[in-house]
Enzyme design. Sequence first.
Site, PDB file in Angstrom:
ATOM      1  N   ASP A   1       0.788  -1.248   0.000  1.00  0.00           N
ATOM      2  CA  ASP A   1       0.000   0.000   0.000  1.00  0.00           C
ATOM      3  C   ASP A   1       0.819   1.298   0.000  1.00  0.00           C
ATOM      4  OD1 ASP A   1      -1.997  -1.857   0.139  1.00  0.00           O
ATOM      5  OD2 ASP A   1      -2.833  -1.185   2.048  1.00  0.00           O
TER       6      ASP A   1
ATOM      7  N   LYS B   1      -6.666  -4.722  -3.289  1.00  0.00           N
ATOM      8  CA  LYS B   1      -7.334  -5.418  -2.182  1.00  0.00           C
ATOM      9  C   LYS B   1      -8.381  -4.509  -1.544  1.00  0.00           C
ATOM     10  CE  LYS B   1      -3.694  -4.354   1.198  1.00  0.00           C
ATOM     11  NZ  LYS B   1      -4.454  -3.447   2.046  1.00  0.00           N
TER      12      LYS B   1
ATOM     13  N   LYS C   1      -7.977  -4.882   4.615  1.00  0.00           N
ATOM     14  CA  LYS C   1      -6.672  -4.560   5.182  1.00  0.00           C
ATOM     15  C   LYS C   1      -5.673  -5.677   4.868  1.00  0.00           C
ATOM     16  CE  LYS C   1      -8.547  -0.888   6.869  1.00  0.00           C
ATOM     17  NZ  LYS C   1      -8.491   0.318   6.005  1.00  0.00           N
TER      18      LYS C   1
ATOM     19  N   VAL D   1       3.122   0.205   4.309  1.00  0.00           N
ATOM     20  CA  VAL D   1       2.341   0.933   5.325  1.00  0.00           C
ATOM     21  C   VAL D   1       0.919   0.390   5.392  1.00  0.00           C
ATOM     22  CG1 VAL D   1       3.694   3.023   4.971  1.00  0.00           C
ATOM     23  CG2 VAL D   1       1.596   2.725   3.658  1.00  0.00           C
ATOM     24  N   THR D   2       0.243   0.666   6.515  1.00  0.00           N
ATOM     25  CA  THR D   2       0.809   1.090   7.771  1.00  0.00           C
ATOM     26  C   THR D   2       1.099  -0.146   8.614  1.00  0.00           C
ATOM     27  OG1 THR D   2      -1.364   1.347   8.864  1.00  0.00           O
ATOM     28  CG2 THR D   2      -0.456   3.284   7.762  1.00  0.00           C
TER      29      THR D   2
ATOM     30  N   CYS E   1      -2.563  -2.587   7.630  1.00  0.00           N
ATOM     31  CA  CYS E   1      -2.506  -3.515   6.488  1.00  0.00           C
ATOM     32  C   CYS E   1      -1.280  -4.419   6.516  1.00  0.00           C
ATOM     33  CB  CYS E   1      -2.583  -2.730   5.191  1.00  0.00           C
ATOM     34  SG  CYS E   1      -4.218  -1.998   4.974  1.00  0.00           S
TER      35      CYS E   1
ATOM     36  N   GLN F   1       7.591 -14.443  21.411  1.00  0.00           N
ATOM     37  CA  GLN F   1       7.248 -15.870  21.570  1.00  0.00           C
ATOM     38  C   GLN F   1       7.909 -16.735  20.498  1.00  0.00           C
ATOM     39  OE1 GLN F   1       2.970 -16.418  22.885  1.00  0.00           O
ATOM     40  NE2 GLN F   1       2.827 -14.355  22.010  1.00  0.00           N
TER      41      GLN F   1
HETATM   42  C1  C5J Z   1      -3.313   0.531   5.457  1.00  0.00           C
HETATM   43  C2  C5J Z   1      -5.122   1.716   6.513  1.00  0.00           C
HETATM   44  N1  C5J Z   1      -2.740   0.360   4.282  1.00  0.00           N
HETATM   45  N2  C5J Z   1      -4.368   2.140   7.522  1.00  0.00           N
HETATM   46  N3  C5J Z   1      -4.590   1.031   5.478  1.00  0.00           N
HETATM   47  O1  C5J Z   1      -2.703   0.298   6.486  1.00  0.00           O
HETATM   48  O2  C5J Z   1      -6.315   1.976   6.488  1.00  0.00           O
END
Ligand code: C5J
Length: 231
Positions: free
Chosen positions: A25, A130, A133, A158-159, A163, A203
């Site tokens: 993303d 997509k 997320k 990101v982020t 996602c 873990q």
């Molecule tokens: C992603 C979002 N790409 N934060 N989307 O993390 O909505």
Amino acid sequence: MAVIAAQPYDYPLPMETGVALMIIDMQRDFLEPGGFGAALGNEVSRLQAIVPTVQQLQNTFRDRGGLILQTVEGHRPDLTDCPPSKRLRGNPRLKIGDPGPMGRILILGEPGNQIIPELAPQPGEPVIAKPGKGAFYNTNLEFLLKTHQITHLIVAGVTTEVCVQTTLREANDRGYDCLLVEDATESYFPEFKQATLDMVRAQGGIVGWTATAHQVLAGLAQWQAPPRFSR
Ligand code: C5J
């Protein structure tokens, strides 16, 4: 056998392994003012700092003939793949599908939905659109990975806690060995990024591994893409 120095322990990379770089993303919606990220009230500039590092990983995979996959989060123009819960959550100033400074917010094909020019895919590099997320939800990603015999994913983008983490968990449950590149992922919230890195490698690597881009590049220098991945 190549090895990437990583946490919680070295990430093994057998020579015959199918490794892909997955860039999540890195689209204008999240990195530039006027997009979806900003519409949710976020300060987007801090995400731009990782661009040169992601570019370095992308160039290395290109040089080595490794598979590079990118994703974009976006919806069909008629919004039939956007649940009302997602559109209305938090009552944002600009909702998904509303006209914004970079076209309709989070709609596939709009200017804001494009991958930033610095990381633009080259011909033959798949981009997965997509609606959610996670990159496996309602996409053909798993089919594509199986077709290319990929078992190991080096993940950037990101982020971190949304996602990226959702995709890591989806991939981990499907049996992929995932390594999250610490300085090639970013969040609007530094504390959420740190918590995600800690959770992934806790873990004994319950979701996967983390390493710096420097460590990844050093490990990849010992690895050569099997011929089937060469373009
Ligand atoms: C992603 C979002 N790409 N934060 N989307 O993390 O909505």
